[in-house]
Motif scaffolding. Structure first.
Motif, PDB file in Angstrom:
ATOM      1  N   GLY A 114      -7.033  33.616  -5.694  1.00 10.94           N
ATOM      2  CA  GLY A 114      -5.712  33.231  -5.158  1.00 10.94           C
ATOM      3  C   GLY A 114      -5.416  33.866  -3.927  1.00 10.94           C
ATOM      4  O   GLY A 114      -4.416  33.527  -3.058  1.00 10.94           O
ATOM      5  N   GLU A 147      -4.345  27.636  -1.330  1.00  7.15           N
ATOM      6  CA  GLU A 147      -4.558  27.204  -2.746  1.00  7.15           C
ATOM      7  C   GLU A 147      -5.770  28.296  -3.194  1.00  7.15           C
ATOM      8  O   GLU A 147      -6.595  28.730  -2.608  1.00  7.15           O
ATOM      9  N   ASP A 188      -7.934  25.594 -13.701  1.00 11.88           N
ATOM     10  CA  ASP A 188      -6.692  25.477 -14.512  1.00 11.88           C
ATOM     11  C   ASP A 188      -6.059  26.458 -15.179  1.00 11.88           C
ATOM     12  O   ASP A 188      -4.837  26.768 -15.184  1.00 11.88           O
ATOM     13  N   THR A 191      -4.254  28.776 -12.757  1.00 10.71           N
ATOM     14  CA  THR A 191      -2.927  28.476 -12.218  1.00 10.71           C
ATOM     15  C   THR A 191      -1.975  28.695 -13.566  1.00 10.71           C
ATOM     16  O   THR A 191      -0.993  29.292 -13.081  1.00 10.71           O
ATOM     17  N   SER A 194      -1.569  32.708 -13.734  1.00 12.49           N
ATOM     18  CA  SER A 194      -0.850  33.141 -12.486  1.00 12.49           C
ATOM     19  C   SER A 194       0.634  32.822 -12.838  1.00 12.49           C
ATOM     20  O   SER A 194       1.721  33.917 -12.325  1.00 12.49           O
TER      21      SER A 194
END
Length: 295
Positions: A114, A147, A188, A191, A194
Protein backbone atom coordinates in the motif's frame (compact mmCIF):
# COMPACT_ATOMS: atom_id res chain seq x y z
CA UNK A 1 17.18 -32.75 20.48
CA UNK A 2 17.09 -29.10 21.62
CA UNK A 3 16.48 -26.14 19.34
CA UNK A 4 18.06 -22.76 19.95
CA UNK A 5 16.02 -19.64 20.47
CA UNK A 6 13.28 -20.96 22.72
CA UNK A 7 12.39 -24.26 21.10
CA UNK A 8 11.62 -27.28 23.23
CA UNK A 9 13.18 -30.68 23.77
CA UNK A 10 11.53 -33.26 21.53
CA UNK A 11 10.68 -35.15 24.72
CA UNK A 12 8.29 -32.32 25.58
CA UNK A 13 6.25 -33.11 22.46
CA UNK A 14 5.24 -36.76 23.01
CA UNK A 15 3.63 -38.30 19.97
CA UNK A 16 4.90 -35.63 17.58
CA UNK A 17 7.63 -36.12 14.97
CA UNK A 18 9.70 -33.30 13.50
CA UNK A 19 8.82 -32.86 9.83
CA UNK A 20 10.63 -29.63 8.99
CA UNK A 21 12.96 -27.20 10.74
CA UNK A 22 13.25 -23.68 9.35
CA UNK A 23 15.01 -20.54 10.45
CA UNK A 24 12.37 -19.55 12.95
CA UNK A 25 9.87 -22.40 13.27
CA UNK A 26 9.29 -26.14 13.08
CA UNK A 27 6.52 -28.37 11.74
CA UNK A 28 5.55 -31.61 13.47
CA UNK A 29 3.23 -34.47 12.52
CA UNK A 30 1.43 -37.04 14.61
CA UNK A 31 -0.47 -40.24 13.73
CA UNK A 32 -3.16 -39.00 16.12
CA UNK A 33 -3.73 -35.94 13.91
CA UNK A 34 -3.99 -37.10 10.29
CA UNK A 35 -4.16 -34.28 7.77
CA UNK A 36 -2.81 -31.79 10.30
CA UNK A 37 0.55 -30.30 11.26
CA UNK A 38 1.74 -28.62 14.43
CA UNK A 39 3.38 -25.28 13.60
CA UNK A 40 5.69 -24.17 16.42
CA UNK A 41 7.20 -20.68 16.35
CA UNK A 42 10.54 -20.15 18.08
CA UNK A 43 12.14 -17.05 19.56
CA UNK A 44 14.86 -17.16 16.92
CA UNK A 45 15.41 -14.08 14.80
CA UNK A 46 16.94 -14.06 11.33
CA UNK A 47 18.33 -11.28 9.16
CA UNK A 48 20.31 -11.26 5.93
CA UNK A 49 19.80 -15.05 5.63
CA UNK A 50 21.41 -15.78 9.01
CA UNK A 51 19.88 -16.96 12.27
CA UNK A 52 21.17 -14.64 14.97
CA UNK A 53 22.06 -15.07 18.60
CA UNK A 54 20.44 -14.59 21.00
CA UNK A 55 16.77 -14.91 20.14
CA UNK A 56 14.08 -12.38 21.02
CA UNK A 57 12.40 -13.49 24.28
CA UNK A 58 8.73 -14.25 23.79
CA UNK A 59 8.83 -13.66 20.03
CA UNK A 60 7.28 -17.02 19.13
CA UNK A 61 4.36 -16.50 21.48
CA UNK A 62 3.83 -12.91 20.35
CA UNK A 63 3.74 -13.74 16.64
CA UNK A 64 1.47 -16.75 17.17
CA UNK A 65 -0.89 -14.64 19.28
CA UNK A 66 -1.03 -12.01 16.55
CA UNK A 67 -1.72 -14.56 13.78
CA UNK A 68 -4.56 -16.09 15.79
CA UNK A 69 -6.02 -12.62 16.40
CA UNK A 70 -5.93 -11.71 12.72
CA UNK A 71 -7.53 -15.01 11.70
CA UNK A 72 -10.42 -14.08 14.02
CA UNK A 73 -10.72 -10.59 12.50
CA UNK A 74 -10.79 -11.93 8.94
CA UNK A 75 -14.21 -13.49 9.33
CA UNK A 76 -15.27 -15.43 6.27
CA UNK A 77 -11.75 -15.96 4.92
CA UNK A 78 -10.97 -19.70 4.97
CA UNK A 79 -7.80 -20.34 6.98
CA UNK A 80 -5.64 -23.28 7.94
CA UNK A 81 -6.50 -23.44 11.65
CA UNK A 82 -7.68 -26.90 12.55
CA UNK A 83 -9.09 -25.82 15.90
CA UNK A 84 -9.79 -22.44 17.41
CA UNK A 85 -8.68 -23.37 20.93
CA UNK A 86 -5.29 -24.46 22.25
CA UNK A 87 -6.74 -27.46 24.07
CA UNK A 88 -5.23 -30.00 21.69
CA UNK A 89 -1.75 -28.44 21.70
CA UNK A 90 1.16 -29.88 23.70
CA UNK A 91 1.40 -27.89 26.91
CA UNK A 92 5.08 -27.05 26.40
CA UNK A 93 4.34 -25.09 23.21
CA UNK A 94 0.65 -24.23 23.54
CA UNK A 95 1.20 -20.45 23.46
CA UNK A 96 3.46 -20.46 20.41
CA UNK A 97 1.92 -23.16 18.26
CA UNK A 98 -0.98 -23.60 15.88
CA UNK A 99 -2.58 -26.85 14.84
CA UNK A 100 -3.11 -26.43 11.13
CA UNK A 101 -4.80 -28.35 8.36
CA UNK A 102 -2.41 -29.69 5.75
CA UNK A 103 -2.75 -27.70 2.54
CA UNK A 104 -1.40 -28.07 -0.98
CA UNK A 105 0.59 -24.84 -0.81
CA UNK A 106 1.07 -22.66 -3.88
CA UNK A 107 4.69 -21.67 -4.67
CA UNK A 108 3.83 -17.96 -4.58
CA UNK A 109 4.31 -15.38 -1.87
CA UNK A 110 1.38 -13.02 -2.31
CA UNK A 111 2.84 -9.60 -1.53
CA UNK A 112 0.60 -6.53 -1.34
CA UNK A 113 2.01 -3.02 -1.02
CA UNK A 114 0.00 0.00 0.00
CA UNK A 115 3.10 2.17 0.39
CA UNK A 116 6.40 2.35 -1.45
CA UNK A 117 9.22 1.08 0.75
CA UNK A 118 11.82 -1.65 1.18
CA UNK A 119 12.73 -3.64 -1.93
CA UNK A 120 9.86 -1.95 -3.78
CA UNK A 121 11.45 1.45 -3.28
CA UNK A 122 14.80 0.16 -4.51
CA UNK A 123 13.22 -1.29 -7.65
CA UNK A 124 11.14 1.83 -8.29
CA UNK A 125 14.28 3.99 -8.37
CA UNK A 126 15.61 1.85 -11.21
CA UNK A 127 12.49 1.26 -13.28
CA UNK A 128 9.62 3.40 -11.90
CA UNK A 129 7.78 0.10 -11.41
CA UNK A 130 7.55 -2.78 -8.93
CA UNK A 131 7.29 -6.36 -10.22
CA UNK A 132 6.04 -5.12 -13.57
CA UNK A 133 3.47 -2.74 -12.06
CA UNK A 134 4.10 0.77 -13.42
CA UNK A 135 3.88 3.55 -10.84
CA UNK A 136 3.59 7.35 -11.09
CA UNK A 137 6.77 9.40 -11.36
CA UNK A 138 8.07 11.44 -8.46
CA UNK A 139 7.32 9.08 -5.59
CA UNK A 140 9.56 9.02 -2.53
CA UNK A 141 10.45 6.35 0.02
CA UNK A 142 7.41 5.74 2.22
CA UNK A 143 4.85 7.42 -0.03
CA UNK A 144 1.35 6.01 -0.12
CA UNK A 145 0.49 4.44 -3.47
CA UNK A 146 -2.60 5.54 -5.40
CA UNK A 147 -4.03 2.10 -4.61
CA UNK A 148 -2.57 -1.12 -3.19
CA UNK A 149 -0.61 -3.19 -5.71
CA UNK A 150 -0.09 -6.93 -5.91
CA UNK A 151 3.60 -7.82 -6.37
CA UNK A 152 4.07 -11.59 -6.01
CA UNK A 153 7.27 -13.49 -5.39
CA UNK A 154 8.29 -17.03 -6.27
CA UNK A 155 8.94 -19.16 -3.20
CA UNK A 156 12.36 -20.59 -3.94
CA UNK A 157 13.46 -24.01 -2.67
CA UNK A 158 15.08 -24.10 0.75
CA UNK A 159 18.51 -22.49 0.67
CA UNK A 160 17.73 -20.26 -2.31
CA UNK A 161 16.47 -16.67 -2.40
CA UNK A 162 12.84 -15.84 -3.16
CA UNK A 163 12.44 -13.95 -6.42
CA UNK A 164 10.06 -11.11 -7.23
CA UNK A 165 7.98 -12.01 -10.26
CA UNK A 166 5.27 -10.50 -12.46
CA UNK A 167 1.63 -11.52 -12.38
CA UNK A 168 2.13 -13.10 -15.79
CA UNK A 169 4.79 -15.35 -14.29
CA UNK A 170 2.36 -16.51 -11.60
CA UNK A 171 -0.03 -17.51 -14.36
CA UNK A 172 2.72 -19.70 -15.77
CA UNK A 173 3.34 -21.22 -12.34
CA UNK A 174 -0.21 -21.94 -11.15
CA UNK A 175 -2.56 -21.22 -14.05
CA UNK A 176 -4.71 -18.20 -14.84
CA UNK A 177 -7.64 -19.09 -12.57
CA UNK A 178 -5.55 -19.69 -9.45
CA UNK A 179 -3.29 -16.70 -10.17
CA UNK A 180 -6.32 -14.41 -10.34
CA UNK A 181 -7.81 -15.91 -7.18
CA UNK A 182 -4.54 -15.39 -5.28
CA UNK A 183 -4.33 -11.76 -6.40
CA UNK A 184 -7.95 -10.95 -5.64
CA UNK A 185 -7.93 -12.61 -2.22
CA UNK A 186 -4.67 -10.90 -1.28
CA UNK A 187 -5.91 -7.44 -2.22
CA UNK A 188 -9.21 -7.99 -0.42
CA UNK A 189 -7.56 -9.18 2.81
CA UNK A 190 -5.05 -6.32 2.68
CA UNK A 191 -7.85 -3.77 2.32
CA UNK A 192 -9.75 -5.24 5.26
CA UNK A 193 -6.66 -5.49 7.46
CA UNK A 194 -5.55 -1.95 6.58
CA UNK A 195 -8.87 -0.55 7.75
CA UNK A 196 -8.66 -2.46 11.03
CA UNK A 197 -5.09 -1.29 11.64
CA UNK A 198 -5.84 2.34 10.74
CA UNK A 199 -8.62 2.36 13.30
CA UNK A 200 -5.96 1.63 15.91
CA UNK A 201 -3.47 4.24 14.74
CA UNK A 202 -1.33 1.75 12.77
CA UNK A 203 -0.43 1.84 9.08
CA UNK A 204 -0.12 -1.47 7.24
CA UNK A 205 2.48 -0.54 4.64
CA UNK A 206 2.91 -3.97 3.06
CA UNK A 207 2.56 -7.64 3.83
CA UNK A 208 2.79 -11.12 2.34
CA UNK A 209 0.25 -13.92 2.40
CA UNK A 210 0.61 -17.59 1.60
CA UNK A 211 -2.25 -19.72 0.34
CA UNK A 212 -2.88 -23.36 -0.35
CA UNK A 213 -5.68 -25.52 -1.66
CA UNK A 214 -7.70 -27.63 0.76
CA UNK A 215 -6.89 -31.20 -0.34
CA UNK A 216 -10.49 -32.29 0.11
CA UNK A 217 -12.39 -29.39 -1.43
CA UNK A 218 -9.82 -27.44 -3.45
CA UNK A 219 -10.92 -24.28 -1.62
CA UNK A 220 -8.37 -21.44 -1.58
CA UNK A 221 -7.20 -21.26 2.03
CA UNK A 222 -5.05 -18.74 3.89
CA UNK A 223 -2.11 -20.46 5.58
CA UNK A 224 1.13 -19.88 7.42
CA UNK A 225 1.41 -16.80 9.66
CA UNK A 226 -0.69 -13.78 8.78
CA UNK A 227 -0.14 -10.04 9.27
CA UNK A 228 2.60 -10.44 11.86
CA UNK A 229 5.68 -8.33 12.50
CA UNK A 230 7.74 -10.88 10.57
CA UNK A 231 5.53 -10.91 7.46
CA UNK A 232 4.41 -7.27 7.38
CA UNK A 233 5.62 -3.70 7.65
CA UNK A 234 3.61 -1.70 10.20
CA UNK A 235 4.16 1.99 10.97
CA UNK A 236 2.87 4.33 13.65
CA UNK A 237 0.31 6.57 11.90
CA UNK A 238 0.99 9.57 14.13
CA UNK A 239 4.77 9.43 13.57
CA UNK A 240 4.22 8.94 9.84
CA UNK A 241 2.03 12.02 9.54
CA UNK A 242 4.45 14.08 11.64
CA UNK A 243 7.34 13.30 9.29
CA UNK A 244 10.93 13.44 10.44
CA UNK A 245 13.54 10.71 10.95
CA UNK A 246 11.16 8.36 12.82
CA UNK A 247 8.47 8.50 10.13
CA UNK A 248 9.13 4.98 8.80
CA UNK A 249 10.08 3.19 12.01
CA UNK A 250 8.49 -0.25 11.79
CA UNK A 251 7.14 -2.59 14.45
CA UNK A 252 9.49 -5.44 13.60
CA UNK A 253 13.15 -6.47 13.60
CA UNK A 254 14.32 -3.37 11.73
CA UNK A 255 16.25 -2.43 14.86
CA UNK A 256 18.25 -5.64 14.42
CA UNK A 257 18.87 -5.00 10.72
CA UNK A 258 20.01 -1.45 11.37
CA UNK A 259 22.44 -2.56 14.08
CA UNK A 260 23.87 -5.29 11.83
CA UNK A 261 24.39 -2.86 8.94
CA UNK A 262 26.53 -0.73 11.23
CA UNK A 263 28.39 -3.51 13.00
CA UNK A 264 28.79 -6.31 10.43
CA UNK A 265 30.00 -6.50 6.84
CA UNK A 266 27.75 -9.52 6.12
CA UNK A 267 30.68 -11.93 5.78
CA UNK A 268 31.34 -14.83 8.11
CA UNK A 269 29.37 -15.37 11.31
CA UNK A 270 27.21 -12.44 12.41
CA UNK A 271 28.05 -10.88 15.78
CA UNK A 272 26.03 -11.55 18.91
CA UNK A 273 23.21 -9.07 19.37
CA UNK A 274 23.66 -6.70 22.32
CA UNK A 275 21.17 -6.99 25.17
CA UNK A 276 19.76 -3.52 24.50
CA UNK A 277 19.03 -4.36 20.84
CA UNK A 278 17.26 -7.55 21.89
CA UNK A 279 15.20 -5.67 24.48
CA UNK A 280 14.25 -2.87 22.08
CA UNK A 281 13.15 -5.37 19.42
CA UNK A 282 11.05 -7.35 21.90
CA UNK A 283 9.41 -4.11 23.01
CA UNK A 284 8.45 -3.23 19.42
CA UNK A 285 6.84 -6.66 18.92
CA UNK A 286 4.87 -6.27 22.16
CA UNK A 287 3.81 -2.70 21.40
CA UNK A 288 2.28 -3.68 18.06
CA UNK A 289 0.19 -6.43 19.63
CA UNK A 290 -0.97 -4.13 22.43
CA UNK A 291 -1.90 -1.39 19.96
CA UNK A 292 -3.78 -3.75 17.62
CA UNK A 293 -5.51 -6.05 20.08
CA UNK A 294 -5.87 -3.75 23.07
CA UNK A 295 -4.45 -6.51 25.28
Amino acid sequence: MRFNGGMTDAAALPGWTLLYSGKVRELYTSPDHPGEVLMVASDRVSAFDHVLEPGIPGKGELLTTLSRWWFEQLYGVPNHLARASTGDLPEAVAQRAMLAKTLDMYPVECVVRGYLSGSGWLEYQQSQSVCGVALPAGLNDGDRLPEPIYTPAWKAPMGEHDENITFERTVELVGAEVASALRDASLDIFTRASAIAEGRGIILADTKFEFGADPGTGELTLGDEVLTSDSSRFWDAELYEAGGPRRLESFDKQIVRNWLKTNWDQTGTPPTLPAEIVAQTAARYRELIERLTGK
